[in-house]
Design a protein around this motif. Sequence first.
Motif, PDB file in Angstrom:
ATOM      1  N   THR A 167       0.688  -1.322  -0.162  1.00  0.00           N
ATOM      2  CA  THR A 167       0.053  -0.140   0.035  1.00  0.00           C
ATOM      3  C   THR A 167       0.490   1.311  -0.012  1.00  0.00           C
ATOM      4  O   THR A 167       1.871   0.801   0.997  1.00  0.00           O
ATOM      5  N   ASP A 168       0.958   2.195  -0.784  1.00  0.00           N
ATOM      6  CA  ASP A 168       1.365   3.178  -0.928  1.00  0.00           C
ATOM      7  C   ASP A 168       0.048   4.395  -0.400  1.00  0.00           C
ATOM      8  O   ASP A 168       0.074   5.161  -0.566  1.00  0.00           O
ATOM      9  N   PRO A 169       0.875   4.513   1.462  1.00  0.00           N
ATOM     10  CA  PRO A 169       0.042   5.372   2.473  1.00  0.00           C
ATOM     11  C   PRO A 169       0.111   6.590   1.699  1.00  0.00           C
ATOM     12  O   PRO A 169      -1.392   7.567   2.410  1.00  0.00           O
ATOM     13  N   GLY A 170       0.639   7.429   0.711  1.00  0.00           N
ATOM     14  CA  GLY A 170       0.955   8.422   0.608  1.00  0.00           C
ATOM     15  C   GLY A 170      -0.850   9.013  -0.154  1.00  0.00           C
ATOM     16  O   GLY A 170      -1.194   9.883  -0.881  1.00  0.00           O
ATOM     17  N   LYS A 171      -0.416   7.911  -1.618  1.00  0.00           N
ATOM     18  CA  LYS A 171      -1.070   8.057  -2.736  1.00  0.00           C
ATOM     19  C   LYS A 171      -2.429   7.725  -2.002  1.00  0.00           C
ATOM     20  O   LYS A 171      -3.830   8.537  -2.722  1.00  0.00           O
ATOM     21  N   THR A 172      -2.634   7.070  -0.761  1.00  0.00           N
ATOM     22  CA  THR A 172      -4.098   6.334  -0.989  1.00  0.00           C
ATOM     23  C   THR A 172      -4.540   7.276  -0.448  1.00  0.00           C
ATOM     24  O   THR A 172      -6.034   7.350  -0.192  1.00  0.00           O
ATOM     25  N   ALA A 173      -3.886   7.350   0.575  1.00  0.00           N
ATOM     26  CA  ALA A 173      -4.627   9.073   1.317  1.00  0.00           C
ATOM     27  C   ALA A 173      -5.068  10.557   0.685  1.00  0.00           C
ATOM     28  O   ALA A 173      -5.481  10.682   1.024  1.00  0.00           O
ATOM     29  N   LEU A 174      -4.353  10.633  -0.238  1.00  0.00           N
ATOM     30  CA  LEU A 174      -4.764  11.271  -1.396  1.00  0.00           C
ATOM     31  C   LEU A 174      -6.164  10.973  -2.316  1.00  0.00           C
ATOM     32  O   LEU A 174      -6.949  12.046  -2.481  1.00  0.00           O
TER      33      LEU A 174
END
Length: 196
Positions: free
Chosen positions: A151-158
Amino acid sequence: MAFIPKSETTRTFIIETTADLFNKKGYAGTSVTDMEKVTGLTKGSIYGNFENKEDVALAAFDYNLDRLRKVIQNAVDLCDTSTDKLLAHVTVYYTKTTNHGGCPMQNTAVEADDTHEELRLKAASGLMMWKKDLMAIINKGIRENEFKADTDPGKTALIIIALIEGGILVGKATKNYVHMDTIFDAAKATIRQICI
């Protein structure tokens, strides 16, 4: 000319009583008369505590953002899992942003993107704080094997932020909250897709 005390109590009162006004009507739409009406104070009393309308608007934005962040944090603190903490963000925005005129970051960003750089920067900063909060939850979920390791935390958060803010925007613009429900369901699905 009468002496106008610059007290922290008066400043706080002005911020708290104008916060909803600025969030609903925006910077350009809020007049000095509006501020006088909601506070019950004169222009001299208001500007005896603030340099100008912009100064009040910036303080009101900070207050609105802080108020929203506290509501979210209180909801998150009641959750045990990282999944539930992320879902709490969706739930809070779904149920609470109709109070006080909506999301202060969205309202401010839409109005100020080309007209008021300092307010735009405040909205951008609020969004990046939100992204950081979501990333912390996602990273914890990855560490605890609740979320997929890739999981890409930054991409998922955005993506979560975009879906939440987009849902609010579409729902408010169309006055069709079925659209908002659909987009918020997509935000929840995004969260569930990263679960193991």
